[in-house]
Design a protein around this motif. Structure first.
Motif, mmCIF file in Angstrom:
data_model
loop_
_atom_site.group_PDB
_atom_site.id
_atom_site.type_symbol
_atom_site.label_atom_id
_atom_site.label_comp_id
_atom_site.label_asym_id
_atom_site.label_seq_id
_atom_site.Cartn_x
_atom_site.Cartn_y
_atom_site.Cartn_z
ATOM 1 N N MET A 156 0.822 -1.203 0.000
ATOM 2 C CA MET A 156 0.000 0.000 0.000
ATOM 3 C C MET A 156 0.862 1.262 0.000
ATOM 4 O O MET A 156 0.587 2.228 -0.726
ATOM 5 N N THR A 198 2.133 5.960 -7.590
ATOM 6 C CA THR A 198 1.164 6.981 -7.969
ATOM 7 C C THR A 198 1.825 8.173 -8.647
ATOM 8 O O THR A 198 1.240 8.816 -9.523
ATOM 9 N N VAL A 253 -7.490 -2.460 1.597
ATOM 10 C CA VAL A 253 -7.820 -3.153 0.348
ATOM 11 C C VAL A 253 -9.047 -2.539 -0.335
ATOM 12 O O VAL A 253 -9.254 -2.732 -1.539
ATOM 13 N N TRP A 281 -9.716 0.911 -0.281
ATOM 14 C CA TRP A 281 -9.480 2.282 -0.699
ATOM 15 C C TRP A 281 -9.084 2.450 -2.171
ATOM 16 O O TRP A 281 -9.533 3.415 -2.816
ATOM 17 N N PRO A 282 -8.235 1.610 -2.790
ATOM 18 C CA PRO A 282 -7.909 1.823 -4.208
ATOM 19 C C PRO A 282 -9.132 1.892 -5.114
ATOM 20 O O PRO A 282 -9.130 2.613 -6.123
ATOM 21 N N PHE A 283 -10.194 1.172 -4.772
ATOM 22 C CA PHE A 283 -11.386 1.149 -5.609
ATOM 23 C C PHE A 283 -12.185 2.451 -5.508
ATOM 24 O O PHE A 283 -13.076 2.707 -6.318
ATOM 25 N N ALA A 313 -5.416 7.626 2.141
ATOM 26 C CA ALA A 313 -4.596 6.418 2.001
ATOM 27 C C ALA A 313 -3.526 6.355 3.082
ATOM 28 O O ALA A 313 -3.284 5.297 3.684
ATOM 29 N N TRP A 339 -6.872 0.411 -13.789
ATOM 30 C CA TRP A 339 -6.488 0.482 -12.392
ATOM 31 C C TRP A 339 -7.123 -0.624 -11.562
ATOM 32 O O TRP A 339 -6.695 -0.889 -10.437
ATOM 33 N N TRP A 340 -8.139 -1.292 -12.095
ATOM 34 C CA TRP A 340 -8.799 -2.367 -11.344
ATOM 35 C C TRP A 340 -7.810 -3.466 -10.950
ATOM 36 O O TRP A 340 -7.897 -4.023 -9.858
ATOM 37 N N GLY A 350 -5.970 -2.601 -7.789
ATOM 38 C CA GLY A 350 -6.747 -2.861 -6.587
ATOM 39 C C GLY A 350 -6.796 -4.333 -6.240
ATOM 40 O O GLY A 350 -6.705 -4.722 -5.067
ATOM 41 N N LEU A 386 -3.673 -5.408 -4.482
ATOM 42 C CA LEU A 386 -3.642 -5.031 -3.070
ATOM 43 C C LEU A 386 -4.552 -5.937 -2.240
ATOM 44 O O LEU A 386 -4.233 -6.260 -1.095
ATOM 45 N N VAL A 387 -5.676 -6.360 -2.813
ATOM 46 C CA VAL A 387 -6.561 -7.307 -2.119
ATOM 47 C C VAL A 387 -5.818 -8.595 -1.803
ATOM 48 O O VAL A 387 -5.927 -9.155 -0.701
#
Length: 440
Positions: A256, A264, A318, A320-322, A343, A400-401, A404, A407-408
Protein backbone atom coordinates in the motif's frame (compact mmCIF):
# COMPACT_ATOMS: atom_id res chain seq x y z
CA UNK A 1 10.29 -5.33 37.34
CA UNK A 2 13.86 -4.10 37.22
CA UNK A 3 15.34 -3.21 40.51
CA UNK A 4 14.38 0.30 41.59
CA UNK A 5 18.08 0.90 42.24
CA UNK A 6 18.45 1.52 38.49
CA UNK A 7 15.36 3.42 37.39
CA UNK A 8 15.17 4.89 33.91
CA UNK A 9 14.91 8.67 34.00
CA UNK A 10 12.24 10.37 31.95
CA UNK A 11 15.00 12.28 30.22
CA UNK A 12 16.60 9.01 29.07
CA UNK A 13 13.20 7.76 27.96
CA UNK A 14 12.60 10.88 25.85
CA UNK A 15 16.13 10.71 24.46
CA UNK A 16 15.60 7.09 23.42
CA UNK A 17 12.36 8.08 21.68
CA UNK A 18 14.11 10.86 19.76
CA UNK A 19 17.07 8.62 18.91
CA UNK A 20 14.75 5.98 17.50
CA UNK A 21 12.70 8.51 15.52
CA UNK A 22 15.62 10.52 14.14
CA UNK A 23 17.60 7.52 12.95
CA UNK A 24 14.74 5.94 11.06
CA UNK A 25 13.76 9.37 9.70
CA UNK A 26 17.24 9.75 8.22
CA UNK A 27 17.26 6.31 6.66
CA UNK A 28 13.79 6.76 5.21
CA UNK A 29 14.73 10.21 3.98
CA UNK A 30 17.45 8.41 2.03
CA UNK A 31 15.00 5.79 0.79
CA UNK A 32 12.28 8.31 -0.08
CA UNK A 33 14.70 10.59 -1.93
CA UNK A 34 15.68 7.66 -4.09
CA UNK A 35 12.05 6.59 -4.58
CA UNK A 36 11.02 10.02 -5.88
CA UNK A 37 14.11 10.32 -8.05
CA UNK A 38 13.50 6.84 -9.48
CA UNK A 39 9.96 7.78 -10.43
CA UNK A 40 10.98 11.09 -12.02
CA UNK A 41 14.59 11.51 -13.23
CA UNK A 42 16.71 8.38 -12.73
CA UNK A 43 15.25 6.59 -15.73
CA UNK A 44 16.68 9.19 -18.12
CA UNK A 45 19.90 9.85 -16.21
CA UNK A 46 21.07 6.31 -15.47
CA UNK A 47 19.02 4.01 -17.73
CA UNK A 48 18.44 5.86 -21.02
CA UNK A 49 16.69 3.66 -23.56
CA UNK A 50 14.45 5.94 -25.57
CA UNK A 51 11.28 4.54 -23.98
CA UNK A 52 9.76 6.09 -20.87
CA UNK A 53 8.33 2.78 -19.64
CA UNK A 54 11.64 0.94 -20.02
CA UNK A 55 13.56 3.65 -18.20
CA UNK A 56 11.04 3.76 -15.36
CA UNK A 57 11.08 -0.02 -15.02
CA UNK A 58 14.88 0.00 -14.86
CA UNK A 59 14.88 2.75 -12.23
CA UNK A 60 12.28 0.85 -10.18
CA UNK A 61 14.48 -2.23 -10.45
CA UNK A 62 17.18 -0.45 -8.48
CA UNK A 63 14.45 0.69 -6.07
CA UNK A 64 13.69 -3.00 -5.53
CA UNK A 65 17.38 -3.73 -4.90
CA UNK A 66 17.12 -1.65 -1.73
CA UNK A 67 14.45 -4.02 -0.45
CA UNK A 68 16.24 -7.15 -1.59
CA UNK A 69 19.33 -6.08 0.36
CA UNK A 70 17.38 -5.70 3.59
CA UNK A 71 17.47 -9.38 4.63
CA UNK A 72 21.27 -9.23 4.59
CA UNK A 73 21.12 -6.19 6.88
CA UNK A 74 18.57 -7.93 9.09
CA UNK A 75 20.71 -11.05 9.25
CA UNK A 76 24.01 -9.30 10.00
CA UNK A 77 22.91 -6.40 12.17
CA UNK A 78 20.01 -8.25 13.80
CA UNK A 79 22.40 -10.91 15.03
CA UNK A 80 24.87 -8.28 16.24
CA UNK A 81 22.09 -6.39 18.00
CA UNK A 82 21.18 -9.41 20.13
CA UNK A 83 24.84 -10.21 20.84
CA UNK A 84 26.58 -6.81 21.12
CA UNK A 85 23.70 -4.52 22.01
CA UNK A 86 21.22 -2.15 20.39
CA UNK A 87 23.15 1.11 20.63
CA UNK A 88 26.40 0.05 18.91
CA UNK A 89 24.67 -1.54 15.97
CA UNK A 90 22.39 1.45 15.39
CA UNK A 91 25.44 3.72 15.07
CA UNK A 92 26.81 1.43 12.34
CA UNK A 93 23.54 1.36 10.39
CA UNK A 94 23.21 5.15 10.55
CA UNK A 95 26.70 5.68 9.16
CA UNK A 96 26.23 3.15 6.36
CA UNK A 97 22.95 4.71 5.17
CA UNK A 98 24.26 8.26 5.30
CA UNK A 99 27.49 7.55 3.44
CA UNK A 100 25.71 5.59 0.69
CA UNK A 101 23.17 8.36 0.16
CA UNK A 102 25.82 11.08 0.06
CA UNK A 103 27.74 9.14 -2.59
CA UNK A 104 24.59 8.88 -4.74
CA UNK A 105 24.54 12.65 -4.66
CA UNK A 106 27.98 12.88 -6.29
CA UNK A 107 27.59 9.91 -8.64
CA UNK A 108 28.30 10.58 -12.36
CA UNK A 109 25.42 9.76 -14.71
CA UNK A 110 25.24 7.57 -17.81
CA UNK A 111 26.25 10.46 -20.06
CA UNK A 112 29.56 10.76 -18.17
CA UNK A 113 30.67 7.17 -17.52
CA UNK A 114 28.22 5.00 -19.42
CA UNK A 115 26.86 1.80 -17.93
CA UNK A 116 29.22 2.02 -14.95
CA UNK A 117 26.92 4.70 -13.53
CA UNK A 118 24.02 2.26 -13.30
CA UNK A 119 26.23 -0.38 -11.68
CA UNK A 120 27.44 2.06 -9.03
CA UNK A 121 23.90 3.29 -8.40
CA UNK A 122 22.72 -0.27 -7.81
CA UNK A 123 25.65 -0.89 -5.42
CA UNK A 124 24.86 2.21 -3.38
CA UNK A 125 21.17 1.37 -3.35
CA UNK A 126 22.13 -2.08 -2.06
CA UNK A 127 24.13 -0.46 0.76
CA UNK A 128 21.10 1.68 1.65
CA UNK A 129 18.99 -1.46 1.85
CA UNK A 130 21.47 -3.26 4.10
CA UNK A 131 21.47 -0.30 6.49
CA UNK A 132 17.67 -0.05 6.63
CA UNK A 133 17.43 -3.81 7.13
CA UNK A 134 19.53 -3.53 10.27
CA UNK A 135 18.01 -0.27 11.47
CA UNK A 136 14.33 -0.94 11.99
CA UNK A 137 14.43 -3.76 14.53
CA UNK A 138 16.98 -1.97 16.68
CA UNK A 139 15.25 1.40 16.47
CA UNK A 140 11.99 -0.16 17.67
CA UNK A 141 13.74 -1.80 20.61
CA UNK A 142 15.71 1.32 21.43
CA UNK A 143 12.53 3.17 22.39
CA UNK A 144 10.25 0.32 23.46
CA UNK A 145 12.80 -1.34 25.78
CA UNK A 146 13.08 1.88 27.75
CA UNK A 147 9.33 2.19 28.20
CA UNK A 148 6.53 0.37 30.01
CA UNK A 149 5.58 -2.80 28.05
CA UNK A 150 1.93 -2.00 28.71
CA UNK A 151 2.49 1.06 26.50
CA UNK A 152 4.61 -0.74 23.94
CA UNK A 153 2.37 0.37 21.07
CA UNK A 154 3.12 4.02 21.83
CA UNK A 155 6.83 3.74 22.60
CA UNK A 156 7.55 1.43 19.65
CA UNK A 157 5.80 3.89 17.32
CA UNK A 158 8.84 6.19 17.52
CA UNK A 159 10.52 4.13 14.81
CA UNK A 160 7.29 4.19 12.79
CA UNK A 161 7.22 8.00 12.72
CA UNK A 162 10.58 7.93 10.94
CA UNK A 163 9.24 6.84 7.52
CA UNK A 164 6.63 9.60 7.16
CA UNK A 165 9.06 12.15 8.62
CA UNK A 166 11.76 11.07 6.19
CA UNK A 167 9.30 10.90 3.31
CA UNK A 168 7.96 14.35 4.14
CA UNK A 169 11.43 15.85 4.29
CA UNK A 170 12.66 14.14 1.10
CA UNK A 171 9.56 15.02 -0.90
CA UNK A 172 9.66 18.55 0.45
CA UNK A 173 13.26 19.09 -0.57
CA UNK A 174 12.76 17.55 -4.02
CA UNK A 175 9.47 19.36 -4.61
CA UNK A 176 11.05 22.69 -3.65
CA UNK A 177 13.95 22.05 -6.00
CA UNK A 178 11.62 21.01 -8.82
CA UNK A 179 9.46 24.12 -8.37
CA UNK A 180 12.33 26.62 -8.09
CA UNK A 181 14.58 25.19 -10.81
CA UNK A 182 14.02 24.70 -14.50
CA UNK A 183 13.54 21.11 -15.67
CA UNK A 184 17.01 21.09 -17.19
CA UNK A 185 18.65 22.44 -14.01
CA UNK A 186 16.78 19.95 -11.81
CA UNK A 187 17.77 17.00 -14.00
CA UNK A 188 21.34 18.26 -14.32
CA UNK A 189 22.23 18.96 -10.68
CA UNK A 190 19.20 19.95 -8.61
CA UNK A 191 18.23 16.42 -7.59
CA UNK A 192 21.71 15.92 -6.12
CA UNK A 193 21.11 18.48 -3.38
CA UNK A 194 18.55 16.24 -1.69
CA UNK A 195 21.07 13.40 -1.43
CA UNK A 196 23.94 15.59 -0.25
CA UNK A 197 21.82 16.96 2.61
CA UNK A 198 21.87 13.52 4.23
CA UNK A 199 25.30 14.37 5.64
CA UNK A 200 23.71 16.98 7.93
CA UNK A 201 21.12 14.50 9.14
CA UNK A 202 23.78 11.87 9.86
CA UNK A 203 25.69 14.25 12.13
CA UNK A 204 22.53 15.02 14.11
CA UNK A 205 21.57 11.34 14.38
CA UNK A 206 25.02 10.35 15.61
CA UNK A 207 25.00 13.11 18.20
CA UNK A 208 21.75 11.77 19.64
CA UNK A 209 22.65 8.08 19.56
CA UNK A 210 26.17 8.35 20.93
CA UNK A 211 24.84 10.09 24.05
CA UNK A 212 22.38 7.28 24.81
CA UNK A 213 22.97 4.38 27.19
CA UNK A 214 22.25 0.74 26.25
CA UNK A 215 18.62 -0.30 26.72
CA UNK A 216 17.73 -1.63 30.21
CA UNK A 217 16.29 -4.85 28.77
CA UNK A 218 19.44 -5.75 26.85
CA UNK A 219 21.60 -4.75 29.81
CA UNK A 220 19.69 -7.15 32.05
CA UNK A 221 20.01 -9.94 29.47
CA UNK A 222 23.77 -9.30 29.30
CA UNK A 223 24.14 -9.13 33.10
CA UNK A 224 22.38 -12.48 33.45
CA UNK A 225 24.60 -14.06 30.78
CA UNK A 226 21.62 -14.86 28.54
CA UNK A 227 22.82 -13.31 25.28
CA UNK A 228 22.29 -15.80 22.43
CA UNK A 229 25.34 -17.15 20.61
CA UNK A 230 23.43 -18.05 17.44
CA UNK A 231 20.26 -15.90 17.41
CA UNK A 232 19.40 -16.51 13.76
CA UNK A 233 19.42 -20.26 14.24
CA UNK A 234 17.33 -19.94 17.39
CA UNK A 235 14.71 -17.78 15.70
CA UNK A 236 14.44 -20.09 12.70
CA UNK A 237 14.47 -23.21 14.85
CA UNK A 238 12.34 -22.17 17.82
CA UNK A 239 10.20 -19.20 16.75
CA UNK A 240 9.19 -20.03 13.17
CA UNK A 241 5.52 -19.21 13.70
CA UNK A 242 6.39 -15.81 15.13
CA UNK A 243 8.68 -15.16 12.16
CA UNK A 244 6.01 -16.12 9.61
CA UNK A 245 3.41 -13.98 11.37
CA UNK A 246 5.79 -11.02 11.49
CA UNK A 247 6.52 -11.33 7.78
CA UNK A 248 2.91 -11.61 6.62
CA UNK A 249 1.45 -8.78 8.70
CA UNK A 250 3.81 -6.37 6.92
CA UNK A 251 3.01 -7.34 3.32
CA UNK A 252 -0.18 -5.35 2.76
CA UNK A 253 1.08 -2.12 4.41
CA UNK A 254 4.33 -2.32 2.41
CA UNK A 255 2.52 -2.69 -0.91
CA UNK A 256 0.00 0.00 0.00
CA UNK A 257 2.80 2.41 0.86
CA UNK A 258 4.56 1.74 -2.45
CA UNK A 259 1.30 2.20 -4.34
CA UNK A 260 0.42 5.59 -2.88
CA UNK A 261 3.86 7.18 -2.38
CA UNK A 262 5.92 5.75 -5.24
CA UNK A 263 3.84 4.26 -8.04
CA UNK A 264 1.16 6.98 -7.97
CA UNK A 265 3.80 9.58 -8.92
CA UNK A 266 4.39 7.69 -12.14
CA UNK A 267 0.67 7.00 -12.67
CA UNK A 268 -0.45 10.63 -12.49
CA UNK A 269 2.33 11.89 -14.77
CA UNK A 270 1.96 9.18 -17.44
CA UNK A 271 -1.80 8.52 -17.30
CA UNK A 272 -3.34 11.80 -16.13
CA UNK A 273 -0.83 14.40 -17.40
CA UNK A 274 -0.44 15.84 -13.92
CA UNK A 275 2.91 17.17 -12.72
CA UNK A 276 5.33 15.39 -10.46
CA UNK A 277 5.24 18.44 -8.20
CA UNK A 278 1.52 17.90 -7.61
CA UNK A 279 2.12 14.26 -6.71
CA UNK A 280 4.95 15.11 -4.35
CA UNK A 281 2.83 17.79 -2.67
CA UNK A 282 0.00 15.30 -2.09
CA UNK A 283 2.42 12.81 -0.52
CA UNK A 284 3.91 15.54 1.65
CA UNK A 285 0.51 16.55 3.03
CA UNK A 286 -0.42 12.93 3.73
CA UNK A 287 2.94 12.29 5.39
CA UNK A 288 2.48 15.36 7.60
CA UNK A 289 -0.80 13.89 8.86
CA UNK A 290 0.96 10.63 9.62
CA UNK A 291 3.43 12.32 11.96
CA UNK A 292 0.69 12.72 14.56
CA UNK A 293 -1.34 9.66 13.68
CA UNK A 294 1.47 7.09 14.03
CA UNK A 295 1.90 7.55 17.81
CA UNK A 296 -1.84 8.06 18.23
CA UNK A 297 -2.70 4.75 16.61
CA UNK A 298 0.20 3.10 18.46
CA UNK A 299 -1.27 4.34 21.74
CA UNK A 300 -4.76 3.23 20.67
CA UNK A 301 -3.42 -0.28 20.15
CA UNK A 302 -2.38 -0.30 23.83
CA UNK A 303 -5.98 0.32 24.83
CA UNK A 304 -7.75 -2.13 22.53
CA UNK A 305 -6.92 -5.47 20.94
CA UNK A 306 -3.91 -4.81 18.73
CA UNK A 307 -4.70 -7.54 16.22
CA UNK A 308 -8.30 -6.40 15.82
CA UNK A 309 -7.23 -2.81 15.19
CA UNK A 310 -4.74 -4.04 12.62
CA UNK A 311 -7.44 -6.09 10.90
CA UNK A 312 -9.66 -3.01 10.59
CA UNK A 313 -6.78 -1.18 8.94
CA UNK A 314 -6.14 -4.04 6.52
CA UNK A 315 -9.78 -4.09 5.41
CA UNK A 316 -9.71 -0.33 4.82
CA UNK A 317 -6.46 -0.66 2.88
CA UNK A 318 -7.82 -3.15 0.35
CA UNK A 319 -11.03 -1.15 -0.17
CA UNK A 320 -9.48 2.28 -0.70
CA UNK A 321 -7.91 1.82 -4.21
CA UNK A 322 -11.39 1.15 -5.61
CA UNK A 323 -12.42 4.59 -4.42
CA UNK A 324 -9.13 6.42 -4.95
CA UNK A 325 -8.55 5.86 -8.67
CA UNK A 326 -12.05 6.97 -9.77
CA UNK A 327 -11.58 10.07 -7.58
CA UNK A 328 -8.42 11.21 -9.34
CA UNK A 329 -9.43 10.16 -12.86
CA UNK A 330 -10.41 13.72 -13.75
CA UNK A 331 -6.98 15.09 -12.87
CA UNK A 332 -8.15 17.19 -9.91
CA UNK A 333 -5.28 18.17 -7.63
CA UNK A 334 -7.60 18.63 -4.64
CA UNK A 335 -9.02 15.14 -5.04
CA UNK A 336 -5.52 13.76 -5.46
CA UNK A 337 -4.55 15.34 -2.14
CA UNK A 338 -7.69 14.07 -0.42
CA UNK A 339 -7.24 10.55 -1.77
CA UNK A 340 -3.56 10.42 -0.81
CA UNK A 341 -4.23 11.77 2.68
CA UNK A 342 -6.92 9.14 3.33
CA UNK A 343 -4.60 6.42 2.00
CA UNK A 344 -1.81 7.48 4.34
CA UNK A 345 -4.19 7.76 7.29
CA UNK A 346 -5.15 4.13 6.65
CA UNK A 347 -1.46 3.26 6.37
CA UNK A 348 -0.84 4.98 9.73
CA UNK A 349 -3.60 2.86 11.28
CA UNK A 350 -1.56 -0.18 10.26
CA UNK A 351 1.94 1.15 10.67
CA UNK A 352 1.56 2.81 14.06
CA UNK A 353 0.83 -0.45 15.98
CA UNK A 354 2.94 -2.60 13.66
CA UNK A 355 6.24 -2.33 15.52
CA UNK A 356 4.71 -3.49 18.79
CA UNK A 357 2.75 -6.25 17.04
CA UNK A 358 5.89 -7.68 15.43
CA UNK A 359 8.36 -7.33 18.30
CA UNK A 360 6.05 -8.90 20.87
CA UNK A 361 5.97 -12.08 18.80
CA UNK A 362 9.55 -12.84 19.85
CA UNK A 363 11.23 -13.50 23.20
CA UNK A 364 13.27 -10.49 24.45
CA UNK A 365 16.69 -12.13 23.95
CA UNK A 366 15.90 -12.78 20.25
CA UNK A 367 13.88 -9.67 19.46
CA UNK A 368 16.44 -7.74 17.41
CA UNK A 369 17.10 -10.73 15.16
CA UNK A 370 13.50 -11.90 14.92
CA UNK A 371 12.04 -8.46 14.29
CA UNK A 372 14.72 -7.58 11.73
CA UNK A 373 14.25 -10.81 9.78
CA UNK A 374 10.46 -10.42 9.77
CA UNK A 375 10.75 -6.81 8.63
CA UNK A 376 13.25 -7.49 5.86
CA UNK A 377 11.72 -10.69 4.47
CA UNK A 378 8.37 -8.90 4.25
CA UNK A 379 10.03 -6.21 2.16
CA UNK A 380 11.28 -8.79 -0.32
CA UNK A 381 7.81 -10.15 -1.06
CA UNK A 382 5.89 -6.93 -0.46
CA UNK A 383 7.56 -3.57 -0.96
CA UNK A 384 10.45 -4.58 -3.22
CA UNK A 385 8.55 -5.88 -6.25
CA UNK A 386 5.48 -3.67 -5.76
CA UNK A 387 6.40 -0.76 -8.11
CA UNK A 388 7.60 -3.22 -10.77
CA UNK A 389 4.49 -5.39 -10.47
CA UNK A 390 2.15 -2.40 -10.44
CA UNK A 391 3.85 -0.88 -13.49
CA UNK A 392 3.75 -4.20 -15.37
CA UNK A 393 0.11 -4.85 -14.44
CA UNK A 394 -0.98 -1.41 -15.63
CA UNK A 395 0.92 -1.85 -18.90
CA UNK A 396 -0.59 -5.30 -19.47
CA UNK A 397 -4.22 -4.59 -18.51
CA UNK A 398 -4.44 -0.81 -18.96
CA UNK A 399 -6.82 -0.57 -16.00
CA UNK A 400 -6.49 0.48 -12.39
CA UNK A 401 -8.80 -2.37 -11.34
CA UNK A 402 -5.94 -4.84 -11.54
CA UNK A 403 -3.95 -2.64 -9.14
CA UNK A 404 -6.75 -2.86 -6.59
CA UNK A 405 -6.96 -6.63 -7.05
CA UNK A 406 -3.24 -6.93 -6.35
CA UNK A 407 -3.64 -5.03 -3.07
CA UNK A 408 -6.56 -7.31 -2.12
CA UNK A 409 -4.27 -10.31 -2.54
CA UNK A 410 -1.71 -8.78 -0.19
CA UNK A 411 -4.50 -8.08 2.30
CA UNK A 412 -5.35 -11.78 2.37
CA UNK A 413 -1.72 -12.60 3.19
CA UNK A 414 -1.72 -10.08 6.02
CA UNK A 415 -4.95 -11.58 7.34
CA UNK A 416 -3.27 -14.98 7.51
CA UNK A 417 -0.42 -13.37 9.44
CA UNK A 418 -2.87 -11.97 11.98
CA UNK A 419 -4.37 -15.42 12.49
CA UNK A 420 -0.91 -16.78 13.25
CA UNK A 421 0.16 -13.89 15.47
CA UNK A 422 0.38 -14.17 19.25
CA UNK A 423 -2.40 -12.22 20.89
CA UNK A 424 -1.75 -11.93 24.63
CA UNK A 425 -4.40 -10.23 26.73
CA UNK A 426 -1.65 -8.93 29.01
CA UNK A 427 2.10 -8.75 28.71
CA UNK A 428 3.92 -12.00 29.34
CA UNK A 429 5.68 -12.57 32.63
CA UNK A 430 8.97 -12.56 30.74
CA UNK A 431 8.31 -9.03 29.43
CA UNK A 432 7.11 -7.70 32.75
CA UNK A 433 10.13 -9.00 34.61
CA UNK A 434 12.40 -6.97 32.35
CA UNK A 435 10.33 -3.79 32.22
CA UNK A 436 12.35 -0.82 33.44
CA UNK A 437 11.13 1.39 36.25
CA UNK A 438 10.78 5.05 35.32
CA UNK A 439 12.10 7.67 37.72
CA UNK A 440 9.64 10.43 38.53
Amino acid sequence: MNSPRNPVSRRSLRRAYVASLSGTALEYYDFAAYSVAAATVFGDLFFPSGEDLAGTMAAFSTYAVGYLARPLGGFVFGRLGDVLGRKKVLVYTLLLAGIATFLIGVLPTHSAIGGTAAVLLVALRFAQGVAVGGEWGGAVLLSSEYGDPRRRGFWASAAQIGPPAGTLLANGVLALLALTLSDSAFESWGWRVAFLLSAVLVVFGLWIRLRLEETPVFQQIADQGERPSAPVSEVVGQERRALLAGVLVRVCPDVMYSLFTVFTLTYITNELDMSRGQGSAAVMIGSACQLLLMPAFGALSDRMNRRRLYLYGTIAAVVWPFLFFPMIDGGSFLLLVLGTVVALVIHALLYGPQAALITEQFSPRLRYTGSSLAYTFAGVIGGAPAPLILTALLAAFDSWWILGAYLVLTGVLTGVGLLLARDPAVESEEDSSMAPAVAR
